[in-house]
Write a protein that holds these residues in place. Structure first.
Motif, mmCIF file in Angstrom:
data_model
loop_
_atom_site.group_PDB
_atom_site.id
_atom_site.type_symbol
_atom_site.label_atom_id
_atom_site.label_comp_id
_atom_site.label_asym_id
_atom_site.label_seq_id
_atom_site.Cartn_x
_atom_site.Cartn_y
_atom_site.Cartn_z
ATOM 1 N N MET A 164 0.823 -1.209 0.000
ATOM 2 C CA MET A 164 0.000 0.000 0.000
ATOM 3 C C MET A 164 0.860 1.262 0.000
ATOM 4 S SD MET A 164 -3.117 -0.886 -0.271
ATOM 5 C CE MET A 164 -4.333 0.230 0.421
ATOM 6 N N LEU A 165 2.026 1.195 0.616
ATOM 7 C CA LEU A 165 2.948 2.329 0.583
ATOM 8 C C LEU A 165 3.353 2.638 -0.858
ATOM 9 C CD1 LEU A 165 4.903 4.393 1.842
ATOM 10 C CD2 LEU A 165 6.536 2.508 2.179
ATOM 11 N N GLN A 166 3.712 1.613 -1.595
ATOM 12 C CA GLN A 166 4.114 1.794 -2.987
ATOM 13 C C GLN A 166 2.960 2.324 -3.823
ATOM 14 O OE1 GLN A 166 5.543 -2.176 -3.807
ATOM 15 N NE2 GLN A 166 7.583 -1.755 -3.001
ATOM 16 N N ARG A 167 1.756 1.800 -3.571
ATOM 17 C CA ARG A 167 0.583 2.287 -4.309
ATOM 18 C C ARG A 167 0.306 3.739 -3.974
ATOM 19 N NH1 ARG A 167 -5.220 -0.279 -3.132
ATOM 20 N NH2 ARG A 167 -4.200 -2.195 -3.895
ATOM 21 N N CYS A 168 0.405 4.073 -2.691
ATOM 22 C CA CYS A 168 0.095 5.429 -2.240
ATOM 23 C C CYS A 168 1.090 6.442 -2.806
ATOM 24 C CB CYS A 168 0.101 5.459 -0.713
ATOM 25 S SG CYS A 168 -0.921 6.760 0.000
ATOM 26 N N GLN A 169 2.327 6.046 -2.927
ATOM 27 C CA GLN A 169 3.340 6.925 -3.509
ATOM 28 C C GLN A 169 3.005 7.229 -4.972
ATOM 29 O OE1 GLN A 169 6.708 4.466 -2.546
ATOM 30 N NE2 GLN A 169 7.270 5.685 -0.752
ATOM 31 N N GLN A 170 2.486 6.230 -5.687
ATOM 32 C CA GLN A 170 2.059 6.443 -7.067
ATOM 33 C C GLN A 170 0.843 7.363 -7.128
ATOM 34 O OE1 GLN A 170 1.332 2.567 -8.735
ATOM 35 N NE2 GLN A 170 3.442 1.890 -8.463
ATOM 36 N N LEU A 171 -0.095 7.156 -6.207
ATOM 37 C CA LEU A 171 -1.305 7.975 -6.192
ATOM 38 C C LEU A 171 -0.991 9.426 -5.836
ATOM 39 C CD1 LEU A 171 -3.744 5.480 -4.451
ATOM 40 C CD2 LEU A 171 -3.957 6.366 -6.775
ATOM 41 N N LYS A 172 -0.003 9.636 -4.997
ATOM 42 C CA LYS A 172 0.373 10.999 -4.640
ATOM 43 C C LYS A 172 0.866 11.764 -5.864
ATOM 44 C CE LYS A 172 3.456 13.705 -1.693
ATOM 45 N NZ LYS A 172 4.532 13.691 -0.657
ATOM 46 N N ILE A 173 1.581 11.065 -6.736
ATOM 47 C CA ILE A 173 2.082 11.697 -7.963
ATOM 48 C C ILE A 173 0.933 11.975 -8.930
ATOM 49 C CG2 ILE A 173 3.547 11.359 -9.991
ATOM 50 C CD1 ILE A 173 5.387 9.646 -8.215
ATOM 51 N N LYS A 174 0.056 10.987 -9.081
ATOM 52 C CA LYS A 174 -1.057 11.129 -10.034
ATOM 53 C C LYS A 174 -2.156 12.024 -9.484
ATOM 54 C CE LYS A 174 -0.314 6.549 -12.065
ATOM 55 N NZ LYS A 174 -0.897 5.199 -12.310
ATOM 56 N N ASN A 175 -2.364 11.980 -8.153
ATOM 57 C CA ASN A 175 -3.399 12.752 -7.473
ATOM 58 C C ASN A 175 -4.731 12.682 -8.232
ATOM 59 O OD1 ASN A 175 -4.384 14.324 -5.390
ATOM 60 N ND2 ASN A 175 -3.891 16.253 -6.405
ATOM 61 N N PRO A 176 -5.354 11.513 -8.283
ATOM 62 C CA PRO A 176 -6.571 11.331 -9.084
ATOM 63 C C PRO A 176 -7.722 12.213 -8.622
ATOM 64 C CG PRO A 176 -6.236 9.491 -7.591
ATOM 65 C CD PRO A 176 -4.983 10.307 -7.538
ATOM 66 N N ILE A 177 -8.463 12.718 -9.584
ATOM 67 C CA ILE A 177 -9.646 13.541 -9.296
ATOM 68 C C ILE A 177 -10.801 12.614 -8.911
ATOM 69 C CG2 ILE A 177 -11.267 15.225 -10.252
ATOM 70 C CD1 ILE A 177 -9.060 16.063 -12.188
ATOM 71 N N ASN A 178 -11.638 13.054 -7.999
ATOM 72 C CA ASN A 178 -12.799 12.283 -7.554
ATOM 73 C C ASN A 178 -12.401 10.912 -7.001
ATOM 74 O OD1 ASN A 178 -14.561 14.356 -8.465
ATOM 75 N ND2 ASN A 178 -14.510 13.514 -10.551
ATOM 76 N N TRP A 179 -11.351 10.888 -6.210
ATOM 77 C CA TRP A 179 -10.912 9.648 -5.567
ATOM 78 C C TRP A 179 -12.005 9.114 -4.648
ATOM 79 C CZ3 TRP A 179 -7.906 5.665 -5.532
ATOM 80 C CH2 TRP A 179 -7.631 4.967 -4.355
ATOM 81 N N ASP A 180 -12.358 7.849 -4.807
ATOM 82 C CA ASP A 180 -13.415 7.244 -3.994
ATOM 83 C C ASP A 180 -12.901 6.169 -3.047
ATOM 84 O OD1 ASP A 180 -12.775 5.272 -5.795
ATOM 85 O OD2 ASP A 180 -14.774 5.080 -6.669
ATOM 86 N N GLY A 181 -11.577 6.029 -2.947
ATOM 87 C CA GLY A 181 -11.013 5.054 -2.028
ATOM 88 C C GLY A 181 -11.049 3.622 -2.529
#
Length: 223
Positions: free
Chosen positions: A199-216
């Motif tokens: 999840m750390l690795q995934r979260c680091q990717q999401l921080k870069i992409k910062n998806p709009i309308n993130w629903d978890g």
């Protein structure tokens, strides 16, 4: 497991390549089918741990595999053609269990179950919520839980701490607070908690992409 009584002889037990499928509740349903499925999963992994201890003494490699548990309605019966019939089960619930088994590799876990399983017997086992996902080919999300042991299972101090940190990080993750989620998962990953590392690795990717309308909810792109 069949000989030990955790899987009854008349329940479907199918070998598929290097995988196996056990089905509880066919041909005759029982009130404890879901409980026995989860208990059997724990017993299997307990046996594998004992087997690996013996293999270690013989300098042989460990055997590791994950188990996916899902509770659903499936079609059971003699399926095939006039030339070849086999008593088995088919349906979306079978596919879901297979997908969940595959996801155990992502998190480095031994047993994962779906929310339908958890909702039936979650009070009987020690579990943790791991992720909420959209499986390949599915539209509706599925919440996944790790089955750790029976309810009275005693955690080590390290495991207890890593699970607490994981849960805290997961709450930040669900609302898109990447920085705080990363802080928590970094600490729990250092405690050798494999889901935290994933999840750390995934979260680091999401921080870069910062998806709009993130629903978890995380969508898997492959099986």
């Amino acid at each position: 497991m069949v000989g030990g009584g955790w899987i009854r002889p008349k329940e479907v037990w199918v070998y598929i390549g290097d995988c196996a499928m056990a089905v509880f509740g066919v041909p005759i349903p029982n009130v404890d089918d879901t409980y026995r499925a989860c208990k059997a999963a724990l017993k299997i992994q307990e046996y594998v741990s004992q087997l690996n201890a013996a293999r270690l003494e013989m300098n042989e490699p460990e055997i590791n595999f994950g188990i996916g548990v899902n509770t659903s309605t499936v079609l059971a019966g003699n399926i095939g053609s006039d030339n070849r019939l086999e008593y088995t089960v088919i349906g979306d619930g079978v596919n879901t269990a297979s997908r969940v088994e595959g996801i155990t590799k992502v998190f480095g876990l031994k047993i994962l179950c779906t929310d339908t399983t958890y909702n039936e017997v979650g009070d009987s086992f020690l579990t943790r919520e791991v992720d909420c996902v959209r499986l390949v080919g599915k539209k509706l999300p599925v919440t996944l839980y790790e089955i750790i042991g029976l309810k009275d299972y005693k955690l080590s101090n390290s495991k207890h701490q890593s699970m607490r940190l994981y849960n805290e990080a997961y709450e930040y993750y669900k609302v898109g607070d990447w920085n705080n989620a990363i802080k928590k998962w970094t600490i729990s990953a250092e405690l050798n908690d494999m889901p935290s590392l994933a999840m750390l690795q995934r979260c680091q990717q999401l921080k870069i992409k910062n998806p709009i309308n993130w629903d978890g909810i995380w969508s898997f792109k492959s099986k």
